[in-house]
Design a protein around this motif. Structure first.
Motif, mmCIF file in Angstrom:
data_model
loop_
_atom_site.group_PDB
_atom_site.id
_atom_site.type_symbol
_atom_site.label_atom_id
_atom_site.label_comp_id
_atom_site.label_asym_id
_atom_site.label_seq_id
_atom_site.Cartn_x
_atom_site.Cartn_y
_atom_site.Cartn_z
ATOM 1 N N PHE A 176 0.800 -1.223 0.000
ATOM 2 C CA PHE A 176 0.000 0.000 0.000
ATOM 3 C C PHE A 176 0.832 1.272 0.000
ATOM 4 N N LEU A 178 2.263 2.642 2.399
ATOM 5 C CA LEU A 178 1.987 3.382 3.621
ATOM 6 C C LEU A 178 3.106 3.067 4.618
ATOM 7 N N ALA A 197 -5.522 4.796 2.562
ATOM 8 C CA ALA A 197 -5.570 4.430 1.144
ATOM 9 C C ALA A 197 -7.007 4.043 0.810
ATOM 10 N N ILE A 205 -5.857 0.624 -6.119
ATOM 11 C CA ILE A 205 -5.697 1.831 -5.316
ATOM 12 C C ILE A 205 -6.126 3.030 -6.157
ATOM 13 N N SER A 207 -7.516 7.383 -6.237
ATOM 14 C CA SER A 207 -7.527 8.686 -5.566
ATOM 15 C C SER A 207 -7.851 9.763 -6.588
ATOM 16 N N PHE A 218 -3.032 9.222 -1.454
ATOM 17 C CA PHE A 218 -3.538 8.977 -0.108
ATOM 18 C C PHE A 218 -4.402 10.123 0.394
#
Length: 251
Positions: A176, A178, A197, A205, A207, A218
């Motif tokens: 991820f 992260l 996320a 993923i 955004s 994110f």
């Protein structure tokens, strides 16, 4: 009119007749089969439609080497002692976080914000949250269960997961993107991202984009929606997270 001219008209008529017999049926067949595009604007519109006749939103994909990044396979134990994998989230829009129950700083803020998000989409079976502990030795299923009750976590698709430490850290940092790490100098003994996320129904993923057209990737989970901005003037992103969840739910 001369005989030569008559022969010319007869020849032309014969050619037209042959063309009509041989080629026109083939052209009709190609149009019927969709080989010939009659309107470019129509074809562009169709290309944006996914299976199930649902419209793709304007949210971007996180791309690695030109390919949309998909969530890697994972399998951990949740607060109810059940084995939960990435397959359990397929067909659902979900938010991902990495936290630990003894976190004295940002985790309480993150999870109160996520409860607000949970309540916004209360009752929707295709929305969930995936919370992975970065302190699995302490955060047993029983501990995670008590934590869920303390924070008012009620969504049946919100799984607080524990398991192999190495696998969790790899999932966070590589799966991820992260950041998580052990750090004895940090409060609580760990460093980790305060970001969330957002994952779509197919496991990608997603955004929104920034002012330059690049994916933001994110969502900042550290500022409550009600606060608006933090002490440094940074705007909260819980509102846009809710908006983008709603977009993905419609895909």
């Amino acid at each position: 009119m001369s005989k030569k001219t008559n022969y010319s008209y007869v020849g032309i008529t014969f050619i037209i007749l042959v063309f009509g017999i041989i080629f026109i049926p083939k052209i009709i067949d190609r149009v019927s089969d969709g080989d010939i595009i009659r309107d470019e604007s129509r074809s562009e519109g169709v290309s944006k439609i996914t299976s199930g006749n649902s419209q793709k939103s304007d949210l971007s994909y996180l791309e690695i080497n030109g390919e949309p990044k998909k969530v890697p396979a994972f399998s951990f134990t949740n607060q109810d002692g059940e084995t939960i994998s990435n397959e359990d989230y397929m067909g659902k829009v979900y938010v991902v976080e990495f936290f630990f129950t003894t976190c004295p700083t940002i985790c309480p803020i993150m999870n109160r914000n996520l409860v607000e998000v949970q309540n916004q989409f209360n009752g929707l079976e295709n929305f969930g949250v995936a919370s992975f502990t970065i302190s699995p030795e302490i955060d047993t299923p029983e501990v995670l269960k008590a934590y869920a009750e303390k924070y008012g976590i009620t969504n049946p698709n919100w799984h607080l997961m524990t398991g192999d430490e190495t696998a969790i850290y790899k999932l966070a940092n590589e799966g991820f993107n992260l950041y998580t790490a052990k750090d004895d100098s940090a409060e609580g003994g760990f460093e980790h991202s305060g970001n969330f996320a957002l994952i779509d129904k197919e496991g990608f993923i997603r955004s929104r984009t920034d002012d330059f057209g690049n994916p933001k990737i994110f969502y900042n989970g550290l500022i409550p929606e009600a606060d608006g901005v933090d002490d440094e003037g940074m705007s909260q992103e819980i509102t846009i997270l809710k908006e983008d969840i709603a977009k993905l739910l419609k895909e």
